[in-house]
Enzyme design. Structure first.
Site, PDB file in Angstrom:
ATOM      1  N   LYS A   1     -17.708   5.025  -7.253  1.00 53.85           N
ATOM      2  CA  LYS A   1     -16.747   5.896  -7.740  1.00 53.85           C
ATOM      3  C   LYS A   1     -16.560   6.288  -9.207  1.00 53.85           C
ATOM      4  CE  LYS A   1     -13.944   5.860  -3.352  1.00 53.85           C
ATOM      5  NZ  LYS A   1     -12.620   5.792  -2.736  1.00 53.85           N
TER       6      LYS A   1
ATOM      7  N   TYR B   1     -14.379  14.626   2.166  1.00 55.87           N
ATOM      8  CA  TYR B   1     -12.979  14.176   2.677  1.00 55.87           C
ATOM      9  C   TYR B   1     -12.349  15.193   3.529  1.00 55.87           C
ATOM     10  CZ  TYR B   1     -13.578  10.316  -0.935  1.00 55.87           C
ATOM     11  OH  TYR B   1     -13.522   9.041  -1.507  1.00 55.87           O
TER      12      TYR B   1
ATOM     13  N   PHE C   1      -2.377  11.994  -0.531  1.00 60.18           N
ATOM     14  CA  PHE C   1      -3.214  11.585  -1.536  1.00 60.18           C
ATOM     15  C   PHE C   1      -4.397  12.360  -1.726  1.00 60.18           C
ATOM     16  CE2 PHE C   1      -4.323   8.941   2.244  1.00 60.18           C
ATOM     17  CZ  PHE C   1      -5.786   9.215   2.374  1.00 60.18           C
TER      18      PHE C   1
ATOM     19  N   ARG D   1     -19.150  -2.353   4.251  1.00 64.03           N
ATOM     20  CA  ARG D   1     -17.764  -2.347   4.159  1.00 64.03           C
ATOM     21  C   ARG D   1     -17.176  -3.701   4.206  1.00 64.03           C
ATOM     22  NH1 ARG D   1     -15.508   2.577   5.124  1.00 64.03           N
ATOM     23  NH2 ARG D   1     -13.474   1.731   5.896  1.00 64.03           N
TER      24      ARG D   1
ATOM     25  N   THR E   1      -9.480  -1.119   1.734  1.00 64.00           N
ATOM     26  CA  THR E   1      -8.990  -0.052   0.930  1.00 64.00           C
ATOM     27  C   THR E   1      -8.094  -0.296  -0.365  1.00 64.00           C
ATOM     28  OG1 THR E   1      -9.064   1.441   2.784  1.00 64.00           O
ATOM     29  CG2 THR E   1      -7.894   2.329   0.821  1.00 64.00           C
TER      30      THR E   1
ATOM     31  N   ARG F   1     -13.886  -4.765  -3.999  1.00 69.84           N
ATOM     32  CA  ARG F   1     -12.392  -4.229  -4.502  1.00 69.84           C
ATOM     33  C   ARG F   1     -11.534  -5.415  -4.614  1.00 69.84           C
ATOM     34  NH1 ARG F   1     -12.417  -0.183   0.651  1.00 69.84           N
ATOM     35  NH2 ARG F   1     -13.209   1.759  -0.598  1.00 69.84           N
TER      36      ARG F   1
ATOM     37  N   ASN G   1     -10.635   2.611  -5.985  1.00 65.04           N
ATOM     38  CA  ASN G   1     -10.885   1.467  -5.501  1.00 65.04           C
ATOM     39  C   ASN G   1     -12.355   1.103  -5.509  1.00 65.04           C
ATOM     40  OD1 ASN G   1     -11.581   3.486  -3.427  1.00 65.04           O
ATOM     41  ND2 ASN G   1     -10.358   2.490  -1.781  1.00 65.04           N
TER      42      ASN G   1
ATOM     43  N   HIS H   1     -17.157   3.697  -2.128  1.00 68.13           N
ATOM     44  CA  HIS H   1     -17.064   4.244  -0.791  1.00 68.13           C
ATOM     45  C   HIS H   1     -18.255   3.810  -0.087  1.00 68.13           C
ATOM     46  CE1 HIS H   1     -16.646   7.158   2.369  1.00 68.13           C
ATOM     47  NE2 HIS H   1     -18.173   7.155   2.487  1.00 68.13           N
TER      48      HIS H   1
ATOM     49  N   GLU I   1     -22.510  12.119   6.122  1.00 65.70           N
ATOM     50  CA  GLU I   1     -22.446  11.880   4.629  1.00 65.70           C
ATOM     51  C   GLU I   1     -23.491  12.143   3.574  1.00 65.70           C
ATOM     52  OE1 GLU I   1     -19.861   8.512   4.234  1.00 65.70           O
ATOM     53  OE2 GLU I   1     -18.185   9.456   5.265  1.00 65.70           O
TER      54      GLU I   1
END
Ligand code: ATP
Length: 136
Positions: free
Chosen positions: A9, A49, A57, A85, A91, A102, A116, A119, A130
């Site tokens: 990100k 999203y 948010f 993940r 998160t 993270r 964070n 993704h 995606e």
């Protein structure tokens, strides 16, 4: 083998963490199938999203994701969806386990959106959807 969408990100790119994040992905043995620097517009992010539309948010998240370039990665490997993940951690960077991306690099800036760093798709269905959005 399986594929997933990973995004570094805007906070990860801006902080110069792309290389460190890619090093962890490569050390784990996952294959980079495609990789590109992206500057998504609002339509792309709204699609990505869609499930979060209307949440508090949501708007800050879209603004954050348009604040600078991201790196989009098509990543392949056995159980890579679950595996990435696990590498990323949970998160919230404050409570993400040390040893995760993270947990080690993420900071809580006290903003309306969790910045964070990464993704990763959360299911085979999400990954297919995606990857179609970011690599069409
Ligand atoms: P990602 O899908 O980005 O890998 P995730 O599955 O842990 O992370 P989601 O629940 O899909 O997170 O939320 C998408 C993103 O929205 C998060 O990565 C984070 O940037 C932001 N976000 C999610 N929940 C919150 C929250 N409660 N407060 C602030 N930001 C949030």
């Amino acid at each position: 083998t399986e594929e997933t969408l990973v995004l570094v990100k805007p906070d990860g790119v801006a902080r110069g963490l792309t290389g460190s994040i890619l090093a962890r992905i490569e050390a784990k043995g996952y294959a980079l199938v495609d990789i590109r620097l992206v500057e998504p517009d609002r339509d792309v992010l709204a699609e990505h999203y869609a499930e979060h539309e209307g949440k508090p948010f949501y708007e800050p998240l879209l603004e954050f994701m348009m604040s600078g370039p991201s790196v989009a990665i098509r990543l392949a490997g056995n159980r890579v969806i679950e595996g990435f993940r696990s590498l990323a951690g949970t998160t919230d960077p404050t409570t993400a386990a040390p040893g995760t991306i993270r947990g080690d690099f993420g900071r809580d800036w006290g903003l309306a959106v969790q910045q964070n760093l990464v993704h990763g798709s959360d299911s085979p269905e999400s990954a297919a959807r995606e990857l179609g959005i970011w690599f069409s």
